[in-house]
Write an enzyme that holds these catalytic residues in place. Structure first.
Site, PDB file in Angstrom:
ATOM      1  NE  ARG A 198      18.693  -5.814  10.304  1.00 27.98           N
ATOM      2  CZ  ARG A 198      18.054  -6.617   9.450  1.00 27.98           C
ATOM      3  NH1 ARG A 198      16.746  -6.597   9.373  1.00 27.98           N
ATOM      4  NH2 ARG A 198      18.737  -7.444   8.688  1.00 27.98           N
ATOM      5  CD  GLN A 250      18.087   2.434   8.814  1.00 27.56           C
ATOM      6  OE1 GLN A 250      18.373   3.433   8.154  1.00 27.56           O
ATOM      7  NE2 GLN A 250      16.848   2.024   8.990  1.00 27.56           N
ATOM      8  CG  ASP A 254      22.104  -4.160   9.320  1.00 27.96           C
ATOM      9  OD1 ASP A 254      22.666  -5.269   9.347  1.00 27.96           O
ATOM     10  OD2 ASP A 254      20.870  -4.021   9.429  1.00 27.96           O
ATOM     11  CB  SER A 281      21.050  -4.549   5.856  1.00 28.59           C
ATOM     12  OG  SER A 281      20.043  -4.800   6.805  1.00 28.59           O
ATOM     13  CE1 TYR A 335      17.794  -9.956  11.242  1.00 26.58           C
ATOM     14  CE2 TYR A 335      17.366  -8.920  13.369  1.00 26.58           C
ATOM     15  CZ  TYR A 335      18.200  -9.163  12.294  1.00 26.58           C
ATOM     16  OH  TYR A 335      19.450  -8.599  12.277  1.00 26.58           O
TER      17      TYR A 335
END
Length: 371
Positions: free
Chosen positions: A116, A121, A124, A127, A224
């Site tokens: 992360r 991003q 990901d 997500s 997390y």
């Protein structure tokens, strides 16, 4: 260089690892792309659209894999891959899987292990898929609920807005909050992470939860939730128990990476809810947050509460899930693509590469699984 996209064969998997949009971009990188016939049908993508994008349609998995150097997948393929293949997907990484990939000579990249960090991003997969799972959870809760989400004012009288409680305010939970608010529900939410309180409030929901010194350190550096003590969860349960009894809809989204999901809704809490209430447990793949959850099924409890324990929630909105997932894989490959050689270049010292690479050169190299 050839890239293969196989039809997913695991039960309940409706997604596909490439779309016509990403096939065009893969072709522009100099790759030949082979797609197994029928790979996109469950996501609403006919074979003809892949052909129009420039893909070769392969009659079966063996034909798609013939000569393939790279394989894109949603889940770990059941077909035997050629030695030396670069496999990129959400592979359900564990020590046994890593050993099997190493023995087969597969260079396996398990995208659910992506760190992360800011530069990761756009690739990901957790997500992108969690976002859609949170949305879908609210839509299915609305379908199962006997009344309606918004306050409905009619000449015959008023129906009050639904009370919706979201448990966990990560990516899925925040999307669930936003969607429930858009549908007109009265929304509250909880999360053990200290940063979540302001995020919950920023979306117009009220915060419910127990806070102490332990909860201040309830988040990993990667964002997390951490596994907390049994004492903390007991105190948290006390705070939310009275709240849950008043709710029409409870949506459970709390996951701890690499562990069984914590039980946040006890049998006693379920028993306290009104007949016709709905619990949606999108943590069912990891055992569920609700004690009454039966993974893969919808049940009705003796007191009339519907508990939706379906698994693979992103797969319940497959067209959108496939579109985002395919872009995640494309971004990963393009980030580590040598334009001159027209081949992937995965430097082992790179944080992203080190985070996702399970095996290389016939050996397990990931720090979590290497002997």
């Amino acid at each position: 260089m050839r890239l293969a996209v196989l039809k997913e064969r695991r039960a309940g998997e409706s997604r596909v690892a490439a779309t016509p949009e990403t096939v065009k971009k893969l072709k522009a990188m100099g790759l030949g792309v082979a797609v197994e016939a029928g790979a996109g049908l469950a996501s609403g993508i006919p074979d003809a659209e892949y052909v129009a994008a420039g893909a070769e349609m392969a009659a079966d998995a063996a034909a798609a894999l013939a000569g393939a150097n790279i394989v894109f997948a949603v889940r770990a393929p059941e077909a035997a891959l050629p030695s030396g293949t670069l496999l990129i997907g959400t592979l359900g990484a564990d020590a046994a899987a890593a050993s099997a990939f190493a023995a087969a000579g597969i260079e396996a990249c398990s995208m659910e292990l992506l760190p992360r960090i800011t530069r990761a991003q756009s690739m990901d997969v957790l997500s992108s898929q969690a976002n859609l799972a949170g949305y879908r959870a609210v839509i299915e809760a609305a379908e199962a609920f006997d009344r309606g989400f918004p306050m409905l004012m009619t000449a015959a009288g008023t129906i009050p807005a639904a009370n919706a409680f979201i448990m966990g305010a990560g990516v899925a939970g925040l999307q669930a909050i936003a969607t429930a608010r858009r549908l007109g529900g009265r929304v509250s939410a909880t999360d053990v992470r200290p940063a979540a309180k302001e995020e919950i409030k920023s979306l117009g929901a009220s915060f419910v939860g127990y806070e102490d010194e332990e909860s201040k350190a309830a988040q990993t550096a990667g964002g997390y939730a951490k596994q907390l003590s049994a004492e903390f969860y007991a105190k948290q349960a006390e705070v939310v128990a009275a709240h849950i009894a008043k709710q029409d809809i409870v949506i459970c989204t709390a996951l701890v990476q690499g562990r069984k999901a914590p039980t946040l809704v006890t049998a006693e809490m379920v028993a306290s809810m009104k007949p016709g209430s709905v619990i949606v447990d999108i943590a069912a793949d990891a055992g569920g947050n609700c004690a009454a959850t039966v993974p893969g099924e919808m049940i009705v409890t003796p007191n009339g509460v519907k508990v939706l324990g379906f698994t693979n929630w992103p797969g319940r909105i497959p067209a959108a899930a496939s579109a985002l997932y395919a872009r995640n894989l494309l971004t990963f490959l393009t980030t580590f693509w040598d334009k001159e050689a027209k081949a992937p270049k995965l430097p082992p010292e790179d944080d992203i590469v080190a985070g996702v690479t399970l095996t290389r050169g016939g050996a397990v190299v990931h720090k979590n699984f290497a002997a």
